[in-house]
Scaffold this active site. Sequence first.
Site, short mmCIF file in Angstrom:
data_model
loop_
_atom_site.label_atom_id
_atom_site.label_comp_id
_atom_site.label_asym_id
_atom_site.label_seq_id
_atom_site.Cartn_x
_atom_site.Cartn_y
_atom_site.Cartn_z
N GLU A 1 -7.86 5.45 47.51
CA GLU A 1 -7.36 7.00 46.82
C GLU A 1 -8.44 7.31 46.74
O GLU A 1 -9.74 7.40 47.18
CB GLU A 1 -6.71 6.95 45.75
CG GLU A 1 -5.56 6.10 45.96
CD GLU A 1 -4.42 5.88 44.40
OE1 GLU A 1 -4.82 6.80 43.60
OE2 GLU A 1 -3.17 5.18 44.49
N LYS B 1 -9.61 12.69 49.05
CA LYS B 1 -9.61 11.69 50.28
C LYS B 1 -10.48 12.31 51.21
O LYS B 1 -10.50 11.29 52.30
CB LYS B 1 -8.26 11.19 51.19
CG LYS B 1 -7.22 11.30 48.96
CD LYS B 1 -5.76 10.57 49.55
CE LYS B 1 -5.47 9.93 48.64
NZ LYS B 1 -4.23 9.55 48.73
N ARG C 1 7.16 7.52 49.17
CA ARG C 1 6.62 6.68 49.41
C ARG C 1 6.85 6.24 47.79
O ARG C 1 7.74 6.58 47.23
CB ARG C 1 5.10 7.40 48.64
CG ARG C 1 4.27 8.27 49.13
CD ARG C 1 3.58 7.50 50.34
NE ARG C 1 2.67 6.24 49.79
CZ ARG C 1 1.23 6.77 49.14
NH1 ARG C 1 0.83 7.74 50.28
NH2 ARG C 1 0.52 5.86 48.82
#
Length: 268
Positions: free
Chosen positions: A3, A52, A256
């Site tokens: 992250e 990111k 996810r």
Amino acid sequence: MPEGHVIHRLAQHLNREFTDTSPIVTSPQGRFDAQARTLDGQPYLESDAYGKHLFIEFDVSQPERIIYIHLGLIGSLHFEDPAETKGQIRLHMATNTIAANLRGPQWCRLITAEEKAVAVDKLGADPLRADADPKPIKEKVNKSNRSIASLLMDQSLFPGVGNIYRAETLFRLGIDPFSSGKDADFDAIWADLVQLMAEGVKAGRIDTVRPEHTPEAMNRPPRVDDHGGEVYVYRRAGQKCYICGTPINEQVMEGRNLFWCPTCQKGD
């Protein structure tokens, strides 16, 4: 996938180690060899992170002077002894005392400043950047019927926010992850992300539990998990909520795993 706090820590570490140096730049694996040769021995300028995405800039006359890295799911950037050669090293940056070795990234490219601007423009407001402007993002979220859990994973809105910060911020604020963006409290979410992610940069891990819910305060064992850190719901499916005792739920959302407490996050 790392992250945003991890990428910002890497940028800070690169700046500490390579500022005022002209490092050796190679590609032992060979896939970045031609690009590395153009930067080898050239002055290092700075590293910068947006969400990111990691950018490493060199002081060279050619337009392509920025290494653009996205670690993806399996990539890593480790600081090691300059003689370290284990693994498939895509990028090796080294001084006499330390090396930054990149392995398995989703991509490693050499780009221009204009191409960097295009890449950054596709991203939203990074909670870790002092220059982030959340107002345009707030307007989009406040008009959206998408679930807030889905919106938080959208890098064009919240770059750097991943599965852990999404789950933990929503729990900490008692927000139903399936509620729409327009019904969520954007200001509270933004403030909590700014706080939690900044703490993550400092600590090098994600800790989201408040002082009264730490292992010491609750007289419970510390969390044992590859991701580390003390959390409320992330990867705690079936375990009791620290606050209400309800088992934590888990569900796949858009590929996810989403974690939440069905009691503490009922919403209105």
